[in-house]
Design an enzyme around this catalytic site. Structure first.
Site, PDB file in Angstrom:
ATOM      1  N   ASP A   1      61.709  31.496 -13.330  1.00 31.49           N
ATOM      2  CA  ASP A   1      62.541  30.977 -12.337  1.00 31.49           C
ATOM      3  C   ASP A   1      64.043  30.398 -13.089  1.00 31.49           C
ATOM      4  O   ASP A   1      63.818  30.088 -14.277  1.00 31.49           O
ATOM      5  CB  ASP A   1      62.102  30.074 -11.468  1.00 31.49           C
ATOM      6  CG  ASP A   1      63.186  29.278 -10.688  1.00 31.49           C
ATOM      7  OD1 ASP A   1      63.927  29.895 -10.024  1.00 31.49           O
ATOM      8  OD2 ASP A   1      63.202  27.915 -10.765  1.00 31.49           O
TER       9      ASP A   1
ATOM     10  N   ASP B   1      67.102  28.748 -11.182  1.00 31.08           N
ATOM     11  CA  ASP B   1      67.344  27.126 -10.901  1.00 31.08           C
ATOM     12  C   ASP B   1      66.451  25.899 -10.775  1.00 31.08           C
ATOM     13  O   ASP B   1      65.298  26.382 -10.188  1.00 31.08           O
ATOM     14  CB  ASP B   1      68.017  27.099  -9.660  1.00 31.08           C
ATOM     15  CG  ASP B   1      69.704  27.668  -9.755  1.00 31.08           C
ATOM     16  OD1 ASP B   1      70.247  27.617 -10.906  1.00 31.08           O
ATOM     17  OD2 ASP B   1      70.153  28.175  -8.691  1.00 31.08           O
TER      18      ASP B   1
ATOM     19  N   ARG C   1      76.009  40.640  -1.315  1.00 34.80           N
ATOM     20  CA  ARG C   1      75.451  40.758  -2.600  1.00 34.80           C
ATOM     21  C   ARG C   1      74.865  41.862  -2.555  1.00 34.80           C
ATOM     22  O   ARG C   1      73.998  42.312  -3.567  1.00 34.80           O
ATOM     23  CB  ARG C   1      74.450  39.534  -2.756  1.00 34.80           C
ATOM     24  CG  ARG C   1      74.903  38.161  -2.804  1.00 34.80           C
ATOM     25  CD  ARG C   1      74.152  36.961  -2.868  1.00 34.80           C
ATOM     26  NE  ARG C   1      74.528  35.792  -2.959  1.00 34.80           N
ATOM     27  CZ  ARG C   1      73.915  34.679  -3.064  1.00 34.80           C
ATOM     28  NH1 ARG C   1      72.609  34.719  -3.037  1.00 34.80           N
ATOM     29  NH2 ARG C   1      74.505  33.401  -3.029  1.00 34.80           N
TER      30      ARG C   1
HETATM   31 MG    MG Z   1      63.735  27.162  -8.852  1.00 30.31          MG
END
Ligand code: MG
Length: 248
Positions: free
Chosen positions: A8, A10, A125
């Site tokens: 992942d 963030d 997007r």
């Molecule tokens: Mg995350």
């Protein structure tokens, strides 16, 4: 032995929306020496470029790096000295127009049409349309007040579901609603990665900060991958260091 380590972005490789710190860039370069590496996140390609692609040291073997924006509905790989789009699953124009119309109708019907907005309210997007109720340039203070308990968006979401069958409608940041094809989550992205890379799922491992029921990394675990839940990027570096030591 694992052939590919997926991450992942963030909260795992970097703080939210922030570029990778130097020690993380070095750790990933080490990891690319012993395995393939993938990054999968809801952000779009410009965000990946800023946070990941531009932050790796020159020694990193980019030919083994798989970047998957918008939850794997897009894939970028590095070939012949540049990042290239391998595929992008885009909404067609008719679907896009239907989504935009549904938003307008839904805001009218629910009575949650804001009096004032700042900037564009729709961000396209390609494979995901994000609706920001107050506009993308709305001041943080205004955004915080608009729907702190998700009360307005729950009503809008329920109304939109009636208007847009077959699409997935989810609440995102402070004022936003994300629309994607139904069934798009990290498990979907990882299966796409298996197909494109030829690496079987049991030779992959997933590392993320939201591997718990309801978390956006949880589908990776439900898919049956070996997973490691981390608290923050600092912990990720420890995990990566251990993997590199075991694989070499
Ligand atoms: Mg995350």
């Amino acid at each position: 032995m694992k052939q590919l380590i997926a991450f992942d972005l963030d909260g795992t490789l970097a703080e939210s929306k922030q570029p990778l710190q130097d020690p993380m860039g070095e750790a990933l370069a080490d990891l690319l020496g012993v395995a393939h590496v993938a990054v999968i996140s809801g952000g779009d390609w410009p965000q990946f470029q800023k946070q990941v692609a531009s932050r790796l040291p020159a020694r990193a073997d980019l030919s083994k790096l798989w970047l998957m924006p918008t939850t794997g509905t897009k894939l970028y790989t590095y070939r012949d000295g540049a990042w290239n789009s391998v595929y992008a699953e885009l909404f067609d124009d008719a679907t896009k127009a239907k989504i935009l119309k549904a938003f307008d109708e839904s805001l009218e019907a629910t009575g949650f049409k804001p009096e004032q907005t700042w900037g564009e309210r729709i961000e396209d997007r390609g494979s995901q349309i994000t609706f920001s109720a107050l506009g993308q340039e709305a001041p943080v203070k205004e955004k915080e007040h608009w729907d702190p308990k998700f009360e307005k968006r729950k009503v809008i979401q329920a109304d939109l579901k009636q208007r847009l069958p077959g699409l997935s409608i989810n609440m995102g940041g402070a004022t936003s609603i994300d629309i994607t094809q139904e069934g798009v989550d990290k498990a979907y992205g990882l299966k796409k990665l298996r197909d494109e890379s030829g690496i079987p799922l049991d030779s992959m491992m997933f590392i993320g900060d939201a591997i718990f029921p309801g978390g956006n990394d949880y589908p990776a675990k439900e898919l049956g991958l070996d997973t490691v839940r981390v608290r923050d990027p600092e912990e990720t570096i420890s995990v990566v260091t251990a993997i590199v030591a075991c694989q070499k």
